[in-house]
Write an enzyme that holds these catalytic residues in place. Structure first.
Site, mmCIF file in Angstrom:
data_model
loop_
_atom_site.group_PDB
_atom_site.id
_atom_site.type_symbol
_atom_site.label_atom_id
_atom_site.label_comp_id
_atom_site.label_asym_id
_atom_site.label_seq_id
_atom_site.Cartn_x
_atom_site.Cartn_y
_atom_site.Cartn_z
ATOM 1 N N HIS A 48 0.851 -1.200 0.000
ATOM 2 C CA HIS A 48 0.000 0.000 0.000
ATOM 3 C C HIS A 48 0.885 1.247 0.000
ATOM 4 C CE1 HIS A 48 -2.845 3.075 1.179
ATOM 5 N NE2 HIS A 48 -3.789 2.260 0.753
ATOM 6 N N GLU A 56 -4.086 2.526 -7.281
ATOM 7 C CA GLU A 56 -4.436 3.663 -6.420
ATOM 8 C C GLU A 56 -3.466 4.816 -6.695
ATOM 9 O OE1 GLU A 56 -6.581 2.371 -2.562
ATOM 10 O OE2 GLU A 56 -4.471 1.950 -2.247
HETATM 11 P P1 13P Z 1 -9.546 6.775 0.307
HETATM 12 O O1 13P Z 1 -10.728 5.994 -0.185
HETATM 13 O O2 13P Z 1 -9.730 7.353 1.671
HETATM 14 O O3 13P Z 1 -9.050 7.759 -0.705
HETATM 15 O O4 13P Z 1 -8.349 5.694 0.499
HETATM 16 C C1 13P Z 1 -8.028 4.852 -0.528
HETATM 17 C C2 13P Z 1 -7.059 3.850 -0.032
HETATM 18 O O5 13P Z 1 -5.925 4.165 0.261
HETATM 19 C C3 13P Z 1 -7.538 2.479 0.127
HETATM 20 O O6 13P Z 1 -6.477 1.592 0.304
#
Ligand code: 13P
Length: 265
Positions: free
Chosen positions: A101, A174
């Site tokens: 992550h 992400e």
């Molecule tokens: P948010 O949905 O708060 O932007 O976070 C995304 C995230 O990092 C999920 O792993």
């Protein structure tokens, strides 16, 4: 391996809730989910903090929810102070684990090599890794977002052999600069990045393996208002939700939207 094209809705609770709050929210979501129709085939996965796992693990056999952890170490046993092994996560009924992550890449200086080792250990224990990739704002400004994501996917997986009945692997795209910002990227741009990721997988594995073993999902400021526009995209198999997953109504709202879209996928 599931092998189905079910939509995946993942909650990453990060370090936001204490044990009592985690257990309470889990029970509330579980209750709501039990009241929803057409959830078969839908994958709802919640990733609480390590310390909340043992209590929540006890509820898992009676729920439609699957459990995930937020991190894992790459050895099964040894003198590794503070670390948690894949087998320990299995003892807590976990089936999934987030790996790489961006919070960990940023604050803990986790590298592609560490991510690679964690994926290997995770698969060896038949847990499904959720491999998080994504570019920073600077990388994006420099026009390097495709390159960064291709590198992260390739270095995470190269040398890891998969067979058709391998455990499912999930790639979560992400964009780092979008996380927690309240402003997701355009769903069509996300779709493009998912195609880039799929192409990287095709460069590593036969098409059959890519189709059967991998799911690619989007994360970054997802909420119940916008989730549909992402889930209808052909290459987006689900979402990884941070902030909005801490709110029962929002998270259930996201699942309800996914149920509507699932019919047409
Ligand atoms: P948010 O949905 O708060 O932007 O976070 C995304 C995230 O990092 C999920 O792993």
């Amino acid at each position: 391996m599931t092998g189905t094209k079910s939509l995946l809705i993942l909650a990453n609770w990060k370090m936001q809730l204490n044990n009592a709050e985690s257990l309470a929210l889990f029970k509330e979501i579980d209750e709501e989910l039990k009241g929803l129709k057409n959830t078969e085939g839908m994958g709802v996965i919640i990733c609480p903090s390590f310390t909340a796992l043992p209590e929540i693990a006890k509820l898992i056999p009676e729920t439609k929810i699957k459990l995930g952890a937020q991190d894992v170490f790459w050895e099964q046993v040894g003198v590794y102070t503070g670390e948690v092994s894949p087998e320990m996560l299995k003892e807590c009924n976990c089936q999934y684990v987030l790996v790489g992550h961006s919070d960990r890449r940023t604050y803990l200086k986790e590298t592609d090599e560490m991510v690679h080792l964690k994926i290997k250990a995770t698969l060896a224990s038949l847990l499904s890794p959720v491999i998080c990739v994504g570019e920073t704002f600077k990388e994006r400004q420099l026009g390097r977002k495709d390159y960064v994501v291709i590198r992260q996917v390739t270095q995470a997986l190269s040398g890891i052999d998969l067979i058709l009945d391998s455990t499912q692997l999930i790639i979560a795209y992400e964009p780092v600069w979008v996380i927690g910002s309240g402003q997701a990227i355009d769903s069509e741009e996300a779709e493009y990045m998912h195609q880039v990721i799929k192409q990287s997988l095709i460069d590593l594995y036969p098409m059959k393996i890519v189709e059967n073993c991998f799911r690619i999902i989007y994360g970054g400021s997802i909420n119940s208002q916008i989730v549909k526009s992402f889930l209808v995209q052909p290459h987006i198999d689900g979402v990884l939700v941070g902030g909005a997953s801490l709110n029962k109504e929002e998270f259930i709202g996201i699942i309800k939207e996914a149920i509507k879209v699932q019919k047409f996928k």
